[in-house]
Scaffold this motif. Structure first.
Motif, PDB file in Angstrom:
ATOM      1  N   LEU A  40      37.235  53.614  45.076  1.00 13.84           N
ATOM      2  CA  LEU A  40      37.860  52.378  45.548  1.00 13.84           C
ATOM      3  C   LEU A  40      36.817  51.419  46.120  1.00 13.84           C
ATOM      4  O   LEU A  40      36.875  50.205  45.885  1.00 13.84           O
ATOM      5  CB  LEU A  40      38.939  52.681  46.591  1.00 13.84           C
ATOM      6  CG  LEU A  40      40.240  53.290  46.057  1.00 13.84           C
ATOM      7  CD1 LEU A  40      41.183  53.632  47.198  1.00 13.84           C
ATOM      8  CD2 LEU A  40      40.926  52.341  45.078  1.00 13.84           C
ATOM      9  N   SER A  41      35.848  51.966  46.871  1.00 12.56           N
ATOM     10  CA  SER A  41      34.794  51.113  47.430  1.00 12.56           C
ATOM     11  C   SER A  41      33.956  50.510  46.313  1.00 12.56           C
ATOM     12  O   SER A  41      33.543  49.350  46.384  1.00 12.56           O
ATOM     13  CB  SER A  41      33.875  51.913  48.356  1.00 12.56           C
ATOM     14  OG  SER A  41      34.621  52.425  49.422  1.00 12.56           O
ATOM     15  N   ILE A  78      34.930  49.860  43.255  1.00 14.98           N
ATOM     16  CA  ILE A  78      35.713  48.807  42.598  1.00 14.98           C
ATOM     17  C   ILE A  78      35.726  47.546  43.458  1.00 14.98           C
ATOM     18  O   ILE A  78      35.622  46.432  42.955  1.00 14.98           O
ATOM     19  CB  ILE A  78      37.144  49.297  42.291  1.00 14.98           C
ATOM     20  CG1 ILE A  78      37.089  50.453  41.286  1.00 14.98           C
ATOM     21  CG2 ILE A  78      38.005  48.159  41.741  1.00 14.98           C
ATOM     22  CD1 ILE A  78      38.390  51.175  41.093  1.00 14.98           C
ATOM     23  N   SER A  79      35.809  47.736  44.790  1.00 15.43           N
ATOM     24  CA  SER A  79      35.768  46.590  45.694  1.00 15.43           C
ATOM     25  C   SER A  79      34.438  45.851  45.545  1.00 15.43           C
ATOM     26  O   SER A  79      34.396  44.620  45.580  1.00 15.43           O
ATOM     27  CB  SER A  79      35.966  47.061  47.140  1.00 15.43           C
ATOM     28  OG  SER A  79      36.170  45.965  47.993  1.00 15.43           O
ATOM     29  N   ASN A 108      34.598  43.933  42.455  1.00 12.53           N
ATOM     30  CA  ASN A 108      35.425  42.748  42.707  1.00 12.53           C
ATOM     31  C   ASN A 108      34.618  41.657  43.416  1.00 12.53           C
ATOM     32  O   ASN A 108      34.851  40.473  43.193  1.00 12.53           O
ATOM     33  CB  ASN A 108      36.664  43.126  43.523  1.00 12.53           C
ATOM     34  CG  ASN A 108      37.731  43.785  42.666  1.00 12.53           C
ATOM     35  OD1 ASN A 108      37.712  43.669  41.440  1.00 12.53           O
ATOM     36  ND2 ASN A 108      38.654  44.490  43.295  1.00 12.53           N
ATOM     37  N   GLN A 167      34.233  38.022  41.857  1.00 13.82           N
ATOM     38  CA  GLN A 167      34.614  36.832  42.622  1.00 13.82           C
ATOM     39  C   GLN A 167      33.455  35.856  42.733  1.00 13.82           C
ATOM     40  O   GLN A 167      33.658  34.642  42.697  1.00 13.82           O
ATOM     41  CB  GLN A 167      35.081  37.236  44.021  1.00 13.82           C
ATOM     42  CG  GLN A 167      36.396  37.986  44.021  1.00 13.82           C
ATOM     43  CD  GLN A 167      36.776  38.408  45.423  1.00 13.82           C
ATOM     44  OE1 GLN A 167      37.438  37.690  46.151  1.00 13.82           O
ATOM     45  NE2 GLN A 167      36.334  39.582  45.826  1.00 13.82           N
ATOM     46  N   GLY A 177      36.425  48.478  55.260  1.00 14.26           N
ATOM     47  CA  GLY A 177      37.142  48.533  53.994  1.00 14.26           C
ATOM     48  C   GLY A 177      37.685  47.220  53.460  1.00 14.26           C
ATOM     49  O   GLY A 177      38.138  47.178  52.324  1.00 14.26           O
ATOM     50  N   TYR A 178      37.655  46.156  54.280  1.00 18.49           N
ATOM     51  CA  TYR A 178      38.067  44.870  53.722  1.00 18.49           C
ATOM     52  C   TYR A 178      37.036  44.446  52.680  1.00 18.49           C
ATOM     53  O   TYR A 178      35.849  44.691  52.843  1.00 18.49           O
ATOM     54  CB  TYR A 178      38.136  43.798  54.822  1.00 18.49           C
ATOM     55  CG  TYR A 178      39.409  43.797  55.639  1.00 18.49           C
ATOM     56  CD1 TYR A 178      40.368  44.783  55.478  1.00 18.49           C
ATOM     57  CD2 TYR A 178      39.651  42.803  56.573  1.00 18.49           C
ATOM     58  CE1 TYR A 178      41.528  44.774  56.233  1.00 18.49           C
ATOM     59  CE2 TYR A 178      40.810  42.791  57.338  1.00 18.49           C
ATOM     60  CZ  TYR A 178      41.745  43.782  57.165  1.00 18.49           C
ATOM     61  OH  TYR A 178      42.886  43.772  57.914  1.00 18.49           O
ATOM     62  N   PHE A 186      33.569  39.888  49.711  1.00 18.41           N
ATOM     63  CA  PHE A 186      33.586  38.483  49.277  1.00 18.41           C
ATOM     64  C   PHE A 186      34.751  37.736  49.943  1.00 18.41           C
ATOM     65  O   PHE A 186      34.574  36.651  50.463  1.00 18.41           O
ATOM     66  CB  PHE A 186      33.656  38.364  47.757  1.00 18.41           C
ATOM     67  CG  PHE A 186      33.333  36.981  47.265  1.00 18.41           C
ATOM     68  CD1 PHE A 186      32.030  36.622  46.967  1.00 18.41           C
ATOM     69  CD2 PHE A 186      34.330  36.011  47.125  1.00 18.41           C
ATOM     70  CE1 PHE A 186      31.719  35.333  46.539  1.00 18.41           C
ATOM     71  CE2 PHE A 186      34.028  34.719  46.694  1.00 18.41           C
ATOM     72  CZ  PHE A 186      32.721  34.388  46.406  1.00 18.41           C
TER      73      PHE A 186
END
Lengths: 263, 199
Positions: A65-66, A68-69, A72, A76, A256-257, A260
Motif C-alpha cells: 500500500l505504501s 502504491i501511495s 500515486n 500526481q 500514511g497520508y 503529494f
C-alpha cells in the motif's frame, strides 16, 4: 436547513473528536507507528479475529500500500499542471466561521511573539538571512478567495493574502530545480511539498486572513496556502523553510497520508 | 465448433474481469465508508466495524490503490465487451416496454432462467445501469481526487461539494445493485457456477 445545520455540527464535532482520538492514539503508538499503522489499517471489523488468523501477511500488505501511495505521488506529479488555476470565489461565498483544524485542540494553539519572530531560511538558497514580519509585509502582496479541501472530505472557502511563494523563493535565490521545499512549524508540525507546487501562481506565503493579520487559529504569523493541495499540506505557524533534494516527509505523511496530497 | 464450446456462457475474460471487479468494489466500498465517516454529510455514519482501513489514512491508502484496479479492469472489460460484439448482442435490443413486461413477470415469479446465456430485459437494464453507474463513480471520484486538475469535469458534476454527494449516491446505487444481484444468484445458483466455470 435544519439538516444542513445538523450535518455541519456533526462535521465540526466529528472532526474535533477524530483529532482528539488520533492525538491520543498517536501518543500511545508514538514510535513503532509503522507497525501500529499496519495493524490498524487491516482491521476489517473483527474478521481476522473471528477467523482466528491473519488472512494475509500484514506487513507485506502495508508495504504494498505504501508503495502504491508512492506511485500515486509520481502519477500526481505528472498530472499536475503548473498553470492550471484553482477556482476563485466572490467574498460573499466565504465560509463563516471558517473552521479551525489541527492535530491538537484550539486551546493548544502556539503563541508566537510578533516582534521576536524571525523566519529561518536554509538549504539550497543563495540568501539564508532570517526574515522579520515587517520585511515580509513590505514585499508585494496579493490575495485570493479559494476552496480549502480537507483530507477528511469537507471543504470551506476562505480569503488569504500574502506574498506569492514563487516571488519569495526567487527573492531568496532558491534553487528552483531542487525537488522539495520543507517546512518546520512552531506547533511541531512539519511537511514538505514538490517544487512545481511551490512555484504555482496561487501558492501564497499567507500573512492575512479576510484582510486582517492571520489570527493564531489560522496559523499566525504565517501559513503556506495552496489551493492545489489538501489541508494537511498547508503548514501553519511556519518557523523555518528549507529547499532540499532529500525527501523531508511530513507529520501526517509519515503516518500514511499520501505525500503529494494535491487536488 | 464442438459442443463444449457452444455451451460456453461467459468467456474467460468476462469471468476474470467480473471477479477482479468484485475485489475492487469491495475494497473501494469498505474503505470509502471509512473515508465518509471522517466527515459525514448525511445524518448517519457507517459502523466502523464494517469498514476497511482502521483509520482515515489506512482507508485512503486502500481506496487509492483499489481505484487503479477498478479503472484498468473496467476498461479491459469495456473494450473486450465492445470489440467482441458481446455488448451489442447481449444487452440489446432493450426497450422500456420489454423492461416493464419482464419486471412484472419477475415479480410474479414467472421469469425463467432456462437459458442462462440469454439476458432478460431486467438483467440487461440492470447490468447496463451498473456500467454507467461505475463510470459515474470513477468520474465523480476523479473530481474529488483532482478537483483543480479536471475543471470541466468538476463543473459538469456541480462542483466539489456536489461531486461528494454524487460519489456517495452512485456508491449507494452500486451497493443496492450488489444486494439484488446476490439475491438473484441465491435464487438461481446455476448462474454462480456459470460465472466461475464459464458454463
Amino acid at each position: 436547513m435544519n439538516n444542513t445545520k445538523h450535518s455541519r455540527w456533526l462535521v465540526e464535532n466529528t472532526d474535533t473528536i477524530l483529532k482528539e482520538a488520533r492525538r491520543e492514539v498517536g501518543r500511545v503508538v508514538e514510535q513503532p507507528s509503522r507497525r501500529a499503522f499496519l495493524k490498524r489499517s487491516l482491521t476489517l471489523g473483527g474478521l481476522s479475529l473471528l477467523s482466528g488468523c491473519a488472512l494475509v501477511d500484514e506487513e507485506s500488505i502495508e508495504t504494498a500500500l505504501s508503495k502504491i501511495s508512492g506511485l500515486n505521488d509520481k502519477g500526481q506529479g505528472w498530472l499536475f499542471n503548473p498553470n492550471q488555476l484553482a477556482p476563485t470565489y466572490p467574498d460573499s461565498m466565504i465560509t463563516r466561521p471558517f473552521p479551525f483544524n489541527a492535530f491538537y485542540a484550539e486551546s493548544e494553539i502556539p503563541a508566537v511573539d510578533e516582534c521576536g519572530y524571525r523566519l529561518e531560511v536554509s538549504g539550497l538558497v543563495a540568501d539564508r538571512k532570517n526574515w522579520s514580519l515587517a520585511e515580509l509585509r513590505a514585499m508585494p502582496q496579493t490575495d485570493q478567495v479559494t476552496r480549502h479541501i480537507c483530507v477528511e472530505g469537507w471543504s470551506a472557502i476562505g480569503k488569504w493574502g500574502g506574498v506569492p511563494f514563487a516571488s519569495f523563493l526567487r527573492r531568496i535565490g532558491a534553487d528552483t530545480s531542487a525537488r522539495f521545499v520543507g517546512f518546520k512549524c512552531s506547533d511541531d508540525y512539519y511537511t514538505s511539498i514538490d517544487m512545481a507546487t511551490a512555484m504555482h501562481p496561487q501558492t501564497l506565503l499567507t500573512l492575512t486572513y479576510d484582510n486582517k493579520p492571520l489570527p493564531p487559529r489560522y496559523g499566525f504569523p504565517m501559513k503556506l496556502r495552496m489551493p492545489t493541495k489538501l489541508g494537511y499540506k498547508n503548514p501553519k505557524h511556519i518557523q523555518a523553510i528549507f529547499v532540499t533534494n532529500t525527501y523531508p516527509g511530513g507529520y501526517w505523511e509519515d503516518q500514511g497520508y499520501n505525500w503529494f496530497g494535491g487536488s | 465448433m464442438n459442443a463444449e464450446r457452444t455451451r460456453l456462457i461467459h468467456p474467460w475474460w468476462l469471468r476474470l474481469t467480473h471477479w477482479l471487479n468484485v475485489v475492487a468494489v469491495c475494497v473501494l466500498a469498505l474503505s470509502g465508508w471509512r473515508i465518509y465517516n471522517a466527515a459525514p454529510f448525511y445524518d448517519f455514519v457507517i459502523p466502523n466495524g464494517i469498514t476497511l482501513g482502521g483509520w482515515l489514512g489506512g482507508a485512503l491508502q486502500w481506496h487509492f490503490a483499489a481505484m487503479w484496479l477498478l479503472v484498468v479492469n473496467g476498461l479491459i472489460y469495456l473494450v473486450a465487451n465492445v470489440v467482441t460484439g458481446r455488448l451489442l448482442s447481449k444487452f440489446f435490443p432493450l426497450s422500456p416496454r420489454a423492461f416493464l413486461d419482464d419486471l412484472k413477470a419477475a415479480l410474479k415469479g414467472q421469469l425463467t432462467h432456462a437459458d442462462p446465456s440469454h439476458y432478460n430485459a431486467v438483467q440487461r437494464a440492470f447490468y447496463l445501469f451498473v456500467i454507467v453507474d461505475s463510470v459515474l463513480l470513477v468520474l465523480s471520484g476523479l473530481v474529488l481526487w483532482k478537483s483543480v486538475q479536471f475543471p470541466l469535469l468538476r463543473e459538469l458534476l456541480g462542483g466539489y461539494e456536489t461531486a461528494r454527494r454524487v460519489h456517495f449516491l452512485a456508491m449507494s446505487a452500486l451497493v443496492g445493485f450488489v444486494g439484488i444481484h446476490l439475491v438473484m444468484v441465491a435464487l438461481v445458483p446455476r448462474t454462480l457456477l456459470a460465472m466461475i466455470r464459464g458454463r
